[in-house]
Design a protein around this motif. Structure first.
Motif, PDB file in Angstrom:
ATOM      1  N   LEU A 128       0.837  -1.194   0.000  1.00 58.02           N
ATOM      2  CA  LEU A 128       0.000   0.000   0.000  1.00 58.02           C
ATOM      3  C   LEU A 128       0.874   1.247   0.000  1.00 58.02           C
ATOM      4  O   LEU A 128       1.923   1.269   0.648  1.00 58.02           O
ATOM      5  N   GLN A 129       0.420   2.275  -0.691  1.00 60.37           N
ATOM      6  CA  GLN A 129       1.117   3.556  -0.690  1.00 60.37           C
ATOM      7  C   GLN A 129       0.143   4.688  -0.379  1.00 60.37           C
ATOM      8  O   GLN A 129      -1.059   4.542  -0.513  1.00 60.37           O
ATOM      9  N   GLU A 130       0.738   5.800  -0.020  1.00 67.07           N
ATOM     10  CA  GLU A 130       0.012   7.034   0.271  1.00 67.07           C
ATOM     11  C   GLU A 130      -1.044   6.808   1.363  1.00 67.07           C
ATOM     12  O   GLU A 130      -2.228   7.123   1.192  1.00 67.07           O
ATOM     13  N   LEU A 131      -0.580   6.304   2.496  1.00 68.45           N
ATOM     14  CA  LEU A 131      -1.477   6.046   3.615  1.00 68.45           C
ATOM     15  C   LEU A 131      -2.094   7.327   4.161  1.00 68.45           C
ATOM     16  O   LEU A 131      -3.232   7.338   4.623  1.00 68.45           O
ATOM     17  N   LYS A 132      -1.302   8.396   4.174  1.00 69.40           N
ATOM     18  CA  LYS A 132      -1.742   9.682   4.718  1.00 69.40           C
ATOM     19  C   LYS A 132      -2.237   9.541   6.155  1.00 69.40           C
ATOM     20  O   LYS A 132      -3.273  10.099   6.540  1.00 69.40           O
TER      21      LYS A 132
END
Length: 265
Positions: A35-39
């Motif tokens: 997963l990316q860009e969890l913010k």
């Protein structure tokens, strides 16, 4: 080799899109997810909900921006490293590496680089160069390895609906594409393009100007396999249906399936 389904998904905000993430996991049941860009900061990561869904979690969060995670179905990812060698001063959470079910997984969120030219594009290229150096070491390790994530690079004009509108964007700059080519020159296999050498396949559709409805997309989410893993590549695809759901990320999950035996090409 154990049969595995490995996916990468720029979730673009895990807290607001957790129901969509859980629905996708339940329907598609990938074994490993990057997963990316969890913010989200670490304390805001929905570990309990994901564990209840059957996934062990490893994550490196960051408030409001960036953040990466590796999920493993019915197992726990074994952390190998956080951050890239040579980027020890980097305050952004963009790289996480773990051993998962016999595979070394590098989950990455490469800098966007816009606007360019400027400091953000320079940071992108510096980060990319450190990735290339680390990837060379991983490539030669003899361990089955995948580099999966949002590379923020459109490798060729086949990977975008219309390059003319994006000519000034950092994702299409010659320097960005050259860095991606350097990775492939090491011997990494771009899984989706390997199986579909002439097909237009997109993984990202911008929220603006009706890009999704027009299928005006880009392919910027990639899974690169080293020579120890590539022979087991069986299938690949994009779960584009996720992009059509309510409050969807602007990315769709990209996945590969690995067979137990080497595939005949």
């Amino acid at each position: 080799m154990k049969a595995l389904k490995i996916a990468t998904f720029n979730i673009n905000g895990i807290r607001s899109r957790l129901p969509a993430l859980l629905a996708w996991l339940a329907r598609e049941q990938p074994d490993i997810v990057c997963l990316q860009e969890l913010k989200a900061a670490d304390q805001q990561f929905p570990r309990e909900a994901l564990e209840a869904a059957g996934y062990g979690c490893l994550y490196q969060g960051q408030p409001s921006w960036n953040g990466v995670a590796i999920l493993a179905r019915d197992s726990e990812p074994l952390e190998v490293r956080r951050g890239l060698p040579g980027m020890e001063d980097d305050q952004q959470s963009r790289y996480l590496e773990a051993a998962v079910q016999g595979v070394l997984v590098g989950c990455l969120y490469l800098p966007n680089g816009n606007p360019q030219p400027g400091p953000k594009f320079e940071y992108k290229l510096r980060w990319f160069e450190c990735l290339i150096k680390h990837a060379q070491a991983l490539h030669g390790s003899s361990h089955p390895t995948v580099l999966a994530g949002d590379f923020n690079v459109v490798p060729t004009d086949l990977d975008i609906y219309n390059p003319r509108s994006w000519l000034k964007d950092a994702l299409l700059q010659p320097e960005s594409r050259a860095c991606f080519e350097q990775l492939l020159a090491q011997g990494w296999v771009d899984a989706v393009r390997h199986l579909y050498p002439e097909q237009r396949i997109y993984t990202f559709w911008d929220y603006f100007r009706n890009h999704w409805a027009r299928n005006a997309g880009l392919r910027i989410d990639h899974l690169l396999l080293n020579p120890d893993l590539a022979p087991y590549l069986k299938r690949a695809g994009v779960d584009a249906w996720v992009r059509n759901e309510a409050k969807a990320s602007d990315h769709a999950p990209v996945w590969i399936e690995l067979g137990r035996r080497r595939q005949q090409r």
